[in-house]
Design a protein around this motif. Structure first.
Motif, PDB file in Angstrom:
ATOM      1  N   UNK A 114     -51.602  30.025  -3.965  1.00  0.00           N
ATOM      2  CA  UNK A 114     -51.701  31.023  -2.892  1.00  0.00           C
ATOM      3  C   UNK A 114     -51.942  32.418  -3.469  1.00  0.00           C
ATOM      4  N   UNK A 115     -52.806  33.176  -2.810  1.00  0.00           N
ATOM      5  CA  UNK A 115     -53.133  34.522  -3.300  1.00  0.00           C
ATOM      6  C   UNK A 115     -51.884  35.374  -3.511  1.00  0.00           C
ATOM      7  N   UNK A 116     -50.916  35.246  -2.585  1.00  0.00           N
ATOM      8  CA  UNK A 116     -49.754  36.120  -2.667  1.00  0.00           C
ATOM      9  C   UNK A 116     -48.774  35.715  -3.771  1.00  0.00           C
ATOM     10  N   UNK A 118     -61.857  19.251 -12.166  1.00  0.00           N
ATOM     11  CA  UNK A 118     -60.872  18.834 -11.172  1.00  0.00           C
ATOM     12  C   UNK A 118     -59.992  19.976 -10.694  1.00  0.00           C
ATOM     13  N   UNK A 119     -59.758  19.985  -9.386  1.00  0.00           N
ATOM     14  CA  UNK A 119     -58.883  20.980  -8.768  1.00  0.00           C
ATOM     15  C   UNK A 119     -57.445  20.479  -8.755  1.00  0.00           C
ATOM     16  N   UNK A 120     -56.527  21.402  -8.990  1.00  0.00           N
ATOM     17  CA  UNK A 120     -55.088  21.128  -8.908  1.00  0.00           C
ATOM     18  C   UNK A 120     -54.541  22.048  -7.822  1.00  0.00           C
ATOM     19  N   UNK A 121     -54.329  21.498  -6.630  1.00  0.00           N
ATOM     20  CA  UNK A 121     -53.941  22.303  -5.467  1.00  0.00           C
ATOM     21  C   UNK A 121     -52.425  22.415  -5.407  1.00  0.00           C
ATOM     22  N   UNK A 122     -51.907  23.613  -5.614  1.00  0.00           N
ATOM     23  CA  UNK A 122     -50.468  23.865  -5.521  1.00  0.00           C
ATOM     24  C   UNK A 122     -50.202  24.518  -4.167  1.00  0.00           C
ATOM     25  N   UNK A 123     -49.552  23.778  -3.302  1.00  0.00           N
ATOM     26  CA  UNK A 123     -49.279  24.264  -1.949  1.00  0.00           C
ATOM     27  C   UNK A 123     -48.129  25.290  -1.951  1.00  0.00           C
ATOM     28  N   UNK A 124     -48.050  26.144  -0.932  1.00  0.00           N
ATOM     29  CA  UNK A 124     -47.009  27.186  -0.905  1.00  0.00           C
ATOM     30  C   UNK A 124     -45.588  26.642  -0.967  1.00  0.00           C
ATOM     31  N   UNK A 125     -45.366  25.399  -0.483  1.00  0.00           N
ATOM     32  CA  UNK A 125     -44.014  24.849  -0.472  1.00  0.00           C
ATOM     33  C   UNK A 125     -43.645  24.139  -1.769  1.00  0.00           C
ATOM     34  N   UNK A 161     -55.721  16.890  -7.936  1.00  0.00           N
ATOM     35  CA  UNK A 161     -54.259  16.854  -8.041  1.00  0.00           C
ATOM     36  C   UNK A 161     -53.692  17.678  -6.892  1.00  0.00           C
ATOM     37  N   UNK A 162     -52.591  17.205  -6.310  1.00  0.00           N
ATOM     38  CA  UNK A 162     -51.962  17.893  -5.176  1.00  0.00           C
ATOM     39  C   UNK A 162     -50.475  18.018  -5.458  1.00  0.00           C
ATOM     40  N   UNK A 163     -49.940  19.238  -5.259  1.00  0.00           N
ATOM     41  CA  UNK A 163     -48.514  19.482  -5.481  1.00  0.00           C
ATOM     42  C   UNK A 163     -47.890  20.017  -4.188  1.00  0.00           C
TER      43      UNK A 163
END
Length: 472
Positions: free
Chosen positions: A287-289, A249-256, A408-410
């Protein structure tokens, strides 16, 4: 407890097979018991008992089934601590986690099945046609070792509620709690033959159940490999197959998102049950940065997980057995060899532990989605951190897997979270740490299986649909 018997046709009976499995305590590496392994004759006896009980049980009034399920729930609650301790012994989950989660989910699935049965309409008249929901028949329930009560009760409770009879075959690596559950079913007063319990190897007992002409349905939770084997064997008799299989499962942490909070919580979620969970968020996308920042937070979070005696006040116990320990070690070695950045943990046991199947809480960063540690289900306390540049790329990486169980999405932007959720090819999604729900459908897309468990969705999996024209 009785370790050397099978529960067949309402009685504890001696095995016909002489084969046994040495059950090992994963924390001490000492033998607990020799567990009998069912052969084809044992499977024949269990199936015959279930088939013999089906006609009467399938016609019972739902109110009678409700009464028995409520008795079973009450007995389960009385035996709660005992069941939790058995799971600590057999598969190494920590006692605190066993009490708060491993035993709790068994109770929750019983409650959800009771609620689903209370609200179910088994007959509906549409015009002059009667639409009936009837039990699918004799069910073989094959369960894994990582959540012994969760995976057993999530199948047994709705099957009983639907009016099915069954043969339960738990993993040979965590049979103790399921043996106690069989005793509770007997104490609750279910008729002989409705519930049968055998322990055995998948390639012998599991295959015999899947192939048997008198088994109408197989429900399996396990590896994708095991699910494929069951489906192939079951196809010969065109029986229904429900599969809850692997995940990555992927846990996507958005930049915000609050990165520090999201990473800490993501590490904790990945390491739940020592990482032995099919829905573990094992691929963290950042995010890569902000990769360097994520690494530092993840390192501290991983190192905060104490490892040791599961009866003590520690975060993680051992993994279930030596084979699993060796597999995890080989996958950690693969991550190192492929050039991922080892942020925490690594090869070998944690410092101070000379025996037991203990694994260092491990984090890899700078992982690409084509690496083995990003593709394979490790099933241990191993997290991979993968970088992305755009939302579109994050969605592509999340979907780039043979699995499709969970995600999962954050992000504080709920509209963005909903937009991403609609594009993820998975069966279950959790936004911003939302709670697990025993009444929400659970199951996967792609090679994570088919069918849905939990609550009314689980009940429906054990029902056939019949239409009778000219009823009125």
């Amino acid at each position: 407890m009785t370790y050397d018997r099978f529960y067949i046709d309402g009685a504890w009976v001696a095995p016909r097979s002489s084969d046994t499995h040495a059950l090992i305590n994963p924390a001490t590496e000492k033998k607990i018991a020799d567990i009998p392994m069912a052969g084809t004759e044992d499977v024949e006896a269990a199936v015959a008992a279930a088939r013999g009980a089906f006609d009467a049980w399938s016609l019972t009034d739902p109110a009678e089934r409700l009464l028995l399920l409520r008795r079973l729930l009450a007995l389960y609650i009385e035996s709660y601590d005992e069941i939790a301790d058995l799971m600590v012994t057999e598969m190494g989950t920590t006692r605190s986690f066993s009490l708060s989660a491993q035993a709790a989910v068994g109770r929750m699935h019983l409650e959800a099945a009771i609620e689903a049965l209370e609200g179910e309409r088994f007959e509906v008249l549409r015009g002059s046609t009667l639409i009936s929901k009837e039990p699918v028949g004799v069910c073989a329930l094959i369960t894994p070792w990582n959540w012994p009560m969760n995976q057993l009760v999530v199948k047994v409770a709705p099957a009983l509620a639907a009016g099915c009879t069954m043969i339960a075959k738990p993993s040979e690596f965590s049979p103790l709690s399921s043996l106690r559950f069989a005793e509770l079913v007997h104490e609750a007063g279910f008729p002989a033959g409705v519930y049968n319990h055998v322990t055995g190897h998948g390639h012998i007992a599991g295959e015999a159940l899947s192939r048997h002409v008198d088994v109408d349905m197989v429900s399996i939770t396990g590896s994708t490999r095991a699910g494929i084997a069951v489906a192939k064997t079951a196809a010969e008799t065109v029986k229904r197959v429900a599969q809850e299989l692997g995940g990555k499962s992927a846990n996507i942490i958005m930049p915000d998102a609050d990165l520090a909070l999201a990473v800490r919580e993501g590490v904790d979620a990945c390491f739940v049950n020592c990482g032995q969970a099919c829905r573990a968020p094992a691929r963290m996308l950042v995010p890569h940065d902000r990769m360097q920042e994520a690494q530092e937070v993840a390192r501290a979070a991983a190192q905060a997980h104490s490892v040791g005696d599961p009866m003590a006040d520690v975060a993680l116990g051992p993994v279930v057995n030596f084979a699993q320990f060796e597999r995890i070690q080989s996958l950690i070695a693969a991550g190192i060899d492929e050039g991922a950045t080892l942020v925490a943990g690594g090869l070998g046991r944690p410092e101070g532990l000379s025996h037991g199947y203990f694994v260092k809480p491990t984090v890899f960063a700078d992982v690409t989605n084509d690496m083995v540690v990003a593709r394979e289900e490790v099933f241990g306390p191993v997290l991979t951190i993968i970088g992305y540049d755009t939302e579109e790329e994050a969605i592509r990486i999340a979907n780039d897997s043979v699995y499709g169980l969970s995600a999962y999405i954050q992000t504080p932007d709920l509209d963005r979270a909903r937009r991403i959720a609609r594009r993820l090819r998975v069966g279950s999604i959790w936004i911003n740490g939302a709670d697990w729900d025993a009444r929400a459908p659970f199951g996967g897309y792609k090679q994570s299986g088919n069918g849905r468990e939990h609550g009314e969705w689980g009940l429906h999996d054990y029902l056939e649909i019949k239409s009778t024209a000219g009823w009125s």
